[in-house]
Design a protein around this motif. Structure first.
Motif, mmCIF file in Angstrom:
data_model
loop_
_atom_site.group_PDB
_atom_site.id
_atom_site.type_symbol
_atom_site.label_atom_id
_atom_site.label_comp_id
_atom_site.label_asym_id
_atom_site.label_seq_id
_atom_site.Cartn_x
_atom_site.Cartn_y
_atom_site.Cartn_z
ATOM 1 N N TYR A 32 7.201 1.293 3.666
ATOM 2 C CA TYR A 32 5.980 0.504 3.522
ATOM 3 C C TYR A 32 6.123 -0.228 2.186
ATOM 4 O O TYR A 32 6.252 0.409 1.148
ATOM 5 N N PHE A 34 5.045 -3.410 -0.632
ATOM 6 C CA PHE A 34 3.910 -4.150 -1.162
ATOM 7 C C PHE A 34 4.380 -5.066 -2.306
ATOM 8 O O PHE A 34 5.311 -4.733 -3.037
ATOM 9 N N TYR A 36 2.337 -6.866 -5.581
ATOM 10 C CA TYR A 36 1.100 -7.017 -6.333
ATOM 11 C C TYR A 36 1.326 -8.042 -7.440
ATOM 12 O O TYR A 36 2.438 -8.204 -7.951
ATOM 13 N N PHE A 51 4.530 -3.298 6.965
ATOM 14 C CA PHE A 51 4.619 -1.974 7.570
ATOM 15 C C PHE A 51 5.682 -1.958 8.652
ATOM 16 O O PHE A 51 6.535 -1.090 8.699
ATOM 17 N N GLY A 99 -1.254 8.905 6.287
ATOM 18 C CA GLY A 99 -2.587 9.148 5.790
ATOM 19 C C GLY A 99 -2.670 9.256 4.294
ATOM 20 O O GLY A 99 -3.730 9.078 3.713
ATOM 21 N N PHE A 100 -1.591 9.566 3.670
ATOM 22 C CA PHE A 100 -1.627 9.626 2.212
ATOM 23 C C PHE A 100 -0.304 9.150 1.671
ATOM 24 O O PHE A 100 0.753 9.636 2.066
ATOM 25 N N GLN A 101 -0.370 8.210 0.772
ATOM 26 C CA GLN A 101 0.867 7.708 0.191
ATOM 27 C C GLN A 101 0.709 7.433 -1.292
ATOM 28 O O GLN A 101 -0.317 6.930 -1.737
ATOM 29 N N ASN B 31 -8.547 8.807 -1.689
ATOM 30 C CA ASN B 31 -7.469 8.940 -2.673
ATOM 31 C C ASN B 31 -7.783 8.171 -3.947
ATOM 32 O O ASN B 31 -8.250 7.035 -3.896
ATOM 33 N N TYR B 50 -6.549 13.563 -3.691
ATOM 34 C CA TYR B 50 -6.785 13.147 -2.309
ATOM 35 C C TYR B 50 -8.096 13.709 -1.758
ATOM 36 O O TYR B 50 -8.412 13.541 -0.586
ATOM 37 N N HIS B 95 -7.720 4.309 0.845
ATOM 38 C CA HIS B 95 -8.297 5.011 1.981
ATOM 39 C C HIS B 95 -7.247 5.911 2.615
ATOM 40 O O HIS B 95 -6.073 5.563 2.643
ATOM 41 N N GLN B 96 -7.660 7.044 3.108
ATOM 42 C CA GLN B 96 -6.765 7.897 3.879
ATOM 43 C C GLN B 96 -6.913 7.525 5.331
ATOM 44 O O GLN B 96 -7.885 7.862 5.961
ATOM 45 N N GLY B 97 -5.963 6.806 5.855
ATOM 46 C CA GLY B 97 -6.054 6.422 7.259
ATOM 47 C C GLY B 97 -4.646 6.358 7.794
ATOM 48 O O GLY B 97 -3.858 7.254 7.581
ATOM 49 N N HIS B 98 -4.316 5.277 8.469
ATOM 50 C CA HIS B 98 -2.934 5.123 8.899
ATOM 51 C C HIS B 98 -2.054 4.916 7.683
ATOM 52 O O HIS B 98 -2.519 4.548 6.597
ATOM 53 N N SER B 99 -0.806 5.183 7.842
ATOM 54 C CA SER B 99 0.123 5.066 6.729
ATOM 55 C C SER B 99 0.169 3.644 6.200
ATOM 56 O O SER B 99 -0.026 2.685 6.931
ATOM 57 N N GLY B 100 0.429 3.545 4.921
ATOM 58 C CA GLY B 100 0.585 2.230 4.333
ATOM 59 C C GLY B 100 -0.694 1.608 3.830
ATOM 60 O O GLY B 100 -0.754 0.398 3.628
ATOM 61 N N GLN B 101 -1.711 2.405 3.618
ATOM 62 C CA GLN B 101 -2.936 1.862 3.040
ATOM 63 C C GLN B 101 -2.654 1.362 1.628
ATOM 64 O O GLN B 101 -2.079 2.076 0.812
ATOM 65 N N PRO B 102 -3.065 0.142 1.299
ATOM 66 C CA PRO B 102 -2.814 -0.351 -0.048
ATOM 67 C C PRO B 102 -3.722 0.318 -1.057
ATOM 68 O O PRO B 102 -4.798 0.808 -0.708
ATOM 69 N N GLN B 103 -3.299 0.317 -2.297
ATOM 70 C CA GLN B 103 -4.135 0.812 -3.373
ATOM 71 C C GLN B 103 -4.852 -0.368 -4.018
ATOM 72 O O GLN B 103 -4.315 -1.468 -4.143
#
Lengths: 115, 114
Positions: A32, A34, A36, A51, A99-101, B31, B50, B95-103
């Protein structure tokens, strides 16, 4: 461990010229990715993300990036640079489970725009 | 739009002081993260969380602690500030959701320890 390399510390581009910022990553699976941007005195703003699917990703402010698995690269491009694009640009790869990265960032490339 | 607010843009403290950096997000993100940013080193992760009352060490946790008593607030604590902690500190949430959520990032706190 995952890592991100941005080989150019500084780049100077003339206003109106095209831009390409390089990013190489090290990651075992499908990454994944990004990009910025950070303007002086500000936090980081998301430009675009990859993705899966189409390897050419469109972002905000006229930026795009292309994912090339064979080269482990995710270079950022813009066809015509504006003076307001002068900023620092960070490439990042997501690591972790669904869900968490966490994000692993490159060291950044500072873009200077000359008149 | 997601709003991540850091309580101070600039802060000057003395060596040995206990320093609190506050961060609040308004998008109900699970998160939250604290980074420090230094020239030539990019962003380095100090701590993340988290869930409420949960915390995990990042890459450079030494000399720092964190607190997350409420979902929207994540505090970074320098127990006894030292000059090598002079830096820009950035808070982020996702957000904790599908993988790859941006910060999503706050504007940062530039901290100077004298």
């Amino acid at each position: 461990a995952q890592s991100v390399t941005q080989p150019d510390i500084h780049i100077t581009v003339s206003e109106g010229a095209s831009l390409e910022l390089r990013c190489n990553y090290s990651y075992g699976a499908t990454p994944y990715l990004f990009w910025y941007v950070q303007s002086p005195g500000q936090g980081l703003q998301l430009l675009l993300k990859y993705f899966s699917g189409d390897t050419l990703v469109q972002g905000i402010k006229g930026f795009e990036a292309e994912f090339k698995r064979s080269q482990s690269s995710f270079n950022l491009r813009k066809p015509s640079v504006h003076w307001s694009d002068a900023a620092e640009y960070f490439c990042a790869v997501g690591q972790g489970s669904a869900g968490f990265q966490k994000l692993v960032f490159g060291t950044g490339t500072r873009l200077l725009v000359s008149p | 739009d997601v709003k991540v607010t850091q309580s101070s843009r600039y802060l000057v403290k003395r060596t040995g002081e206990k320093v609190f950096l506050e961060c609040v997000q308004d998008m109900d993100h699970e998160n939250m993260f604290w980074y420090r940013q230094d020239p030539g080193l990019g962003l380095r992760l100090i701590y993340f969380s988290y869930d409420v009352k949960m915390k995990e060490k990042g890459d450079i946790p030494e000399g720092y602690s964190v607190s997350r008593e409420k979902k929207e607030r994540f505090s970074l604590i320098l127990e006894s500030a030292s000059t090598n902690q002079t830096s820009m500190y950035l808070c982020a949430s996702s957000h904790q959701g599908h993988s790859g959520q941006p910060q999503h990032f706050g504007d940062g706190t530039r901290l100077s320890i004298l």
